[in-house]
Design a protein around this motif. Structure first.
Motif, mmCIF file in Angstrom:
data_model
loop_
_atom_site.group_PDB
_atom_site.id
_atom_site.type_symbol
_atom_site.label_atom_id
_atom_site.label_comp_id
_atom_site.label_asym_id
_atom_site.label_seq_id
_atom_site.Cartn_x
_atom_site.Cartn_y
_atom_site.Cartn_z
ATOM 1 N N LEU A 11 -22.365 19.319 36.514
ATOM 2 C CA LEU A 11 -22.020 19.906 35.224
ATOM 3 C C LEU A 11 -22.874 19.374 34.092
ATOM 4 O O LEU A 11 -23.509 18.318 34.183
ATOM 5 C CB LEU A 11 -20.547 19.659 34.918
ATOM 6 N N ALA B 269 -18.411 27.572 34.548
ATOM 7 C CA ALA B 269 -18.201 26.758 35.751
ATOM 8 C C ALA B 269 -16.923 27.157 36.467
ATOM 9 O O ALA B 269 -16.887 27.263 37.701
ATOM 10 C CB ALA B 269 -18.151 25.271 35.382
ATOM 11 N N LYS C 252 -22.881 25.016 39.011
ATOM 12 C CA LYS C 252 -21.980 24.157 38.210
ATOM 13 C C LYS C 252 -21.308 23.067 39.038
ATOM 14 O O LYS C 252 -20.271 22.533 38.658
ATOM 15 C CB LYS C 252 -20.887 24.986 37.510
#
Length: 248
Positions: A35, A153, A32
């Motif tokens: 993104l 994330a 992550k």
């Protein structure tokens, strides 16, 4: 007696430069650091970053696209964009996890050693800035508009920050390696308010232990947190499939 029997060398295998690039980009996506919906640099920019030809970059991107991790879009706002890992390639990923389950168990076994010990060191060495960063991740995870992808994330950022706070780059590298292996499975786990609240509560306990600089408690809290991960993934992703197969 020849000493050859005591040596454990690995055979040399040829790896294309594009594979090295693909691995780095894939790790950044899985962890992550890149993104969902984020636009990657252009092929020319990536070629400059990696000091390779655009053809080599194109090969790496093509492989990532075939894995469902990125997509190319045309138009005024076009480019190459990261796709949401938690919403794509579910069947493929689930199949891979089931196929490689024995290897995954070894990764989790490794994790139960590395992350608790990393938390033990972090409790002694963590800075005020890192503690604030951890708290910000937890606060953001409970915001009403926190999406599944952003929640995952934040979870990764929380664990990687603790590993970095250990002050030992080997622990940090190990946790990055572990998360790269297990994130595809964790990304397929359920996401709802109950999961968010449970995750928040456990992470807050870890944060409190780190804030008090209690090394033993930090290690115990982290150990408890990750101890049942393999069982949870098996129950949610594999046992359900096996049950379905038995009734088909």
């Amino acid at each position: 007696m020849s000493s050859e029997s005591h040596l454990r060398f690995e055979k040399v295998t040829a790896k294309k430069v594009s594979e090295f690039i693909r691995e780095q980009l894939e790790e950044a996506i899985i962890l992550k650091e890149l993104l969902s919906e984020e636009r990657l640099p252009t092929e020319r920019e990536l070629a400059e970053i990696f000091n390779v030809s655009r053809i080599t970059v194109r090969e790496a991107l093509s492989e990532l696209e075939s894995k469902g991790l990125i997509e190319k879009r045309v138009g005024a706002k076009g480019g190459t964009f990261v796709l949401p890992v938690t919403a794509n390639s579910h069947k493929r990923t689930r199949t891979e996890i089931k196929r490689d389950w024995e290897l995954m168990l070894k990764v989790f076994e490794y994790r139960t050693i590395i992350e608790p010990e990393g938390a033990f060191l972090a409790a002694e060495r963590i800075t005020a800035g890192e503690l604030e960063l951890l708290r910000s991740y937890l606060d953001k995870s409970m915001e009403p508009d926190c999406t599944r992808e952003w929640f995952r994330a934040l979870d990764v950022k929380f664990h990687l920050t603790i590993a970095k706070a250990s002050g030992n780059p080997y622990y940090e590298a190990a946790v990055r390696q572990i998360r790269t292996k297990i994130n595809p499975a964790l990304d397929l786990m359920p996401y709802d308010e109950e999961i968010r609240s449970l995750n928040y509560g456990i992470h807050m306990e870890i944060l409190a232990a780190l804030q008090s600089h209690d090394r033993e408690l930090s290690r115990d809290m982290m150990s408890r947190h990750i101890g049942n991960s393999a069982h949870a993934i098996y129950a949610r992703l594999i046992a359900v499939d096996e049950e379905g197969d038995s009734h088909s």
